[in-house]
Design a protein around this motif. Structure first.
Motif, PDB file in Angstrom:
ATOM      1  N   SER A   1     -23.482  72.774  21.724  1.00 17.62           N
ATOM      2  CA  SER A   1     -22.050  72.806  21.878  1.00 17.62           C
ATOM      3  C   SER A   1     -21.478  73.591  20.539  1.00 17.62           C
ATOM      4  N   TYR A   2     -22.210  73.468  19.453  1.00 20.23           N
ATOM      5  CA  TYR A   2     -22.019  74.084  18.335  1.00 20.23           C
ATOM      6  C   TYR A   2     -22.008  75.531  18.282  1.00 20.23           C
TER       7      TYR A   2
ATOM      8  N   SER B   1     -18.889  77.229  20.089  1.00 24.42           N
ATOM      9  CA  SER B   1     -17.548  76.714  19.503  1.00 24.42           C
ATOM     10  C   SER B   1     -17.112  77.799  18.633  1.00 24.42           C
ATOM     11  N   PRO B   2     -15.589  78.019  18.574  1.00 27.77           N
ATOM     12  CA  PRO B   2     -15.080  79.032  17.795  1.00 27.77           C
ATOM     13  C   PRO B   2     -15.557  78.672  16.473  1.00 27.77           C
ATOM     14  N   GLU B   3     -15.692  77.334  15.772  1.00 25.40           N
ATOM     15  CA  GLU B   3     -15.894  77.045  14.532  1.00 25.40           C
ATOM     16  C   GLU B   3     -17.217  77.497  13.866  1.00 25.40           C
TER      17      GLU B   3
ATOM     18  N   ARG C   1     -24.591  83.983  16.257  1.00 22.77           N
ATOM     19  CA  ARG C   1     -24.249  83.056  17.274  1.00 22.77           C
ATOM     20  C   ARG C   1     -25.282  83.064  18.376  1.00 22.77           C
TER      21      ARG C   1
ATOM     22  N   ARG D   1     -16.214  81.697  27.041  1.00 19.46           N
ATOM     23  CA  ARG D   1     -15.719  81.291  25.538  1.00 19.46           C
ATOM     24  C   ARG D   1     -15.258  82.526  24.958  1.00 19.46           C
TER      25      ARG D   1
ATOM     26  N   ASP E   1     -12.711  83.803  21.472  1.00 21.36           N
ATOM     27  CA  ASP E   1     -11.893  83.507  20.127  1.00 21.36           C
ATOM     28  C   ASP E   1     -10.312  83.154  20.179  1.00 21.36           C
TER      29      ASP E   1
END
Length: 244
Positions: A118-119, A122-124, A129, A179, A181
């Motif tokens: 999940s992390y 994620s955009p965070e 990646r 997904r 950004d």
């Protein structure tokens, strides 16, 4: 005095040829069995057929992940540069070690499995990646298989966890292609369908992983079902259960 009738020569030749072929085939089968046994590892003696299949499936699934990792690094060359390593090859090698030795990945903190997945998408997330994504899936696979990559008679595999892992990979594959950004740019480039051409190799390779997991799930379900049926049959027939 009884007269012994001799078989016609063609029939004699046929019988001799058949016997010679049978002996040759038996010898060849014996040599093949010895060759296969010699090529095997000693620890295979402690594996059932399902254990061996699970071990080979895990090996192939991890190889598929490593192939996908290399392809993702090629499509996203800016990612390995954020890993802190000198090149993509070194970054990929460290991810493999972390997965197979169940080591944490620094950029993910203590996150593993689903939390890491999940992390990583994620955009965070700030970091490599590609490495985080492959590590998350790899660690999830190992966890779903009881924390092991090789399996023996004393090990127990839960088909439900393996089934769930297959479904998680399907979801992760979809998320990989969706997904974006804050600027509407994909977090990672993978499959491509454009006027210049199509590249669906990522979806194909992920599909292979899912197929192996689903096949293993069915075999495990059948094995445990047969164990239950055999026990029920023994009760029905009032047979004692074997002890050796």
């Amino acid at each position: 005095m009884a007269v012994r009738k001799r078989l016609p020569f063609p029939r004699q030749l046929l019988i001799v040829s058949s016997l010679a072929c049978l002996v040759a085939c038996t010898q060849q089968q014996g040599r093949d069995m010895l060759t296969q046994f010699g090529n095997g590892k000693p620890d295979e003696l402690f594996q059932t057929s399902v254990d061996r299949m699970a071990t080979l499936a895990m090996r192939d699934n991890l190889q598929s992940l490593y192939l996908l990792m290399n392809k993702l690094y090629l499509r996203n060359p800016n990612q390995w540069r954020q890993s802190g390593y000198l090149d993509a090859t070194t970054a990929a090698r460290q991810i493999r070690i972390a997965i197979e030795q169940r080591q944490p990945l620094a950029q993910l903190g203590e996150r593993r499995d689903l939390a890491a997945l999940s992390y990583a998408l994620s955009p965070e997330f700030r970091g490599d990646r590609v490495g985080a994504f492959i590590y998350a899936i790899g660690s999830m696979l190992v966890t779903a298989h009881g924390g092991r990559t090789e399996f023996y008679m004393t090990d127990t595999l839960d088909p439900l966890f393996i089934y769930n892992a297959a479904r998680n990979i399907e979801k992760a594959t979809w998320m990989l292609g969706q997904r974006q950004d804050a600027n509407g740019v994909l977090l990672l480039f993978s499959n491509e369908i454009s006027e210049q051409g199509s590249n669906l190799s990522f979806a194909v390779e992920f599909g292979k992983v899912v197929a192996r997991l689903d096949l293993l799930t069915q075999m495990l379900d059948e094995r445990y079902r047969r164990i239950g049926l055999n026990y029920a049959q023994s009760l029905l027939l009032m047979n004692f259960l074997p002890v050796q």
